[in-house]
Design a protein around this motif. Structure first.
Motif, PDB file in Angstrom:
ATOM      1  N   MET A  81      44.094  77.461  86.809  1.00 23.63           N
ATOM      2  CA  MET A  81      44.851  76.756  85.792  1.00 23.63           C
ATOM      3  C   MET A  81      44.449  77.352  84.454  1.00 23.63           C
ATOM      4  O   MET A  81      43.278  77.415  84.112  1.00 23.63           O
ATOM      5  CB  MET A  81      44.531  75.269  85.861  1.00 23.63           C
ATOM      6  CG  MET A  81      45.124  74.485  84.750  1.00 23.63           C
ATOM      7  SD  MET A  81      45.152  72.701  84.981  1.00 23.63           S
ATOM      8  CE  MET A  81      43.479  72.249  85.092  1.00 23.63           C
TER       9      MET A  81
ATOM     10  N   LEU B  82      48.072  75.342  80.143  1.00 19.38           N
ATOM     11  CA  LEU B  82      48.422  74.281  81.080  1.00 19.38           C
ATOM     12  C   LEU B  82      47.452  73.103  80.951  1.00 19.38           C
ATOM     13  O   LEU B  82      47.862  71.946  80.937  1.00 19.38           O
ATOM     14  CB  LEU B  82      48.422  74.823  82.514  1.00 19.38           C
ATOM     15  CG  LEU B  82      48.804  73.826  83.597  1.00 19.38           C
ATOM     16  CD1 LEU B  82      50.210  73.286  83.359  1.00 19.38           C
ATOM     17  CD2 LEU B  82      48.708  74.471  84.968  1.00 19.38           C
TER      18      LEU B  82
ATOM     19  N   ALA C 232      54.957  71.869  82.284  1.00 18.73           N
ATOM     20  CA  ALA C 232      53.964  72.422  83.202  1.00 18.73           C
ATOM     21  C   ALA C 232      54.577  73.490  84.089  1.00 18.73           C
ATOM     22  O   ALA C 232      53.925  74.495  84.401  1.00 18.73           O
ATOM     23  CB  ALA C 232      53.354  71.304  84.051  1.00 18.73           C
TER      24      ALA C 232
ATOM     25  N   LEU D 112      54.581  76.689  82.366  1.00 14.13           N
ATOM     26  CA  LEU D 112      53.249  77.226  82.080  1.00 14.13           C
ATOM     27  C   LEU D 112      52.510  77.668  83.338  1.00 14.13           C
ATOM     28  O   LEU D 112      51.477  78.305  83.251  1.00 14.13           O
ATOM     29  CB  LEU D 112      52.409  76.161  81.355  1.00 14.13           C
ATOM     30  CG  LEU D 112      52.891  75.766  79.966  1.00 14.13           C
ATOM     31  CD1 LEU D 112      52.060  74.607  79.425  1.00 14.13           C
ATOM     32  CD2 LEU D 112      52.823  76.952  79.010  1.00 14.13           C
ATOM     33  N   MET D 113      53.024  77.321  84.488  1.00 14.69           N
ATOM     34  CA  MET D 113      52.377  77.678  85.749  1.00 14.69           C
ATOM     35  C   MET D 113      52.562  79.179  85.988  1.00 14.69           C
ATOM     36  O   MET D 113      53.629  79.729  85.703  1.00 14.69           O
ATOM     37  CB  MET D 113      52.988  76.903  86.921  1.00 14.69           C
ATOM     38  CG  MET D 113      52.799  75.407  86.840  1.00 14.69           C
ATOM     39  SD  MET D 113      51.184  74.908  87.319  1.00 14.69           S
ATOM     40  CE  MET D 113      51.402  74.741  89.052  1.00 14.69           C
TER      41      MET D 113
END
Length: 161
Positions: free
Chosen positions: A1, A5, A145, A148-149
């Motif tokens: 991560m 994120l 999210a 942003l992954m």
């Protein structure tokens, strides 16, 4: 991560918790306002009772003075129509005044009850708005999210050669 994120998740959590806290605060504030109005209603009832007692005391004092006045003048209250009418008129006026005060108190109490209900309803509405805002934060975070992954590596299991 990654850091972006993690920051997005942290920001969402703070926004969600802040909105939920604001919702609880709005309901508490509404409950306090409703209790304050309830106290005002009790105070108004007490004041009305005190004013009622004062009216009756004044009437009794007036009647007593007239009886004493009639006695010192040698007039009979049973046969003296002018004194009798004066005392009846005082009783009628007091009764009208008491009834008007009772109606006025009832109207004021109804207004206070309305204000009390409106304060509670406003608190519920504001709290509901903050809960929707919290839900919106979660949904928005889900979309952020996803962008942003890191791209997932898909394995192609279909081609075996």
């Amino acid at each position: 991560m990654g850091l972006p994120l993690a920051l997005a998740i942290g920001s969402t959590a703070i926004s969600f918790l802040g909105s939920m806290s604001a919702a609880k605060a709005a309901k508490r504030e509404a409950a306090l306002r409703a209790r304050q109005i309830e106290t005002q209603k009790k105070q108004a009832r007490l004041q009305a009772l005190q004013e009622h007692n004062t009216r009756l005391e004044n009437l009794n004092a007036f009647l007593g003075i007239n009886k004493a006045f009639a006695g010192t003048m040698g007039r009979d209250l049973g046969t003296d129509r002018s004194l009798k009418r004066l005392m009846e008129k005082a009783k009628e006026n007091t009764a009208v005044d008491v009834n008007r005060a009772r109606v006025q108190l009832s109207m004021e109490q109804a207004q206070r009850s309305f204000q009390q209900n409106m304060a509670l309803e406003k608190g519920r509405n504001v709290a509901r708005g903050y809960r929707y805002q919290a839900l919106g934060s979660l949904v928005s975070a889900g979309f952020k999210a996803k962008s942003l992954m890191p791209p997932s590596s898909s394995t192609d299991m279909g081609n075996i050669t």
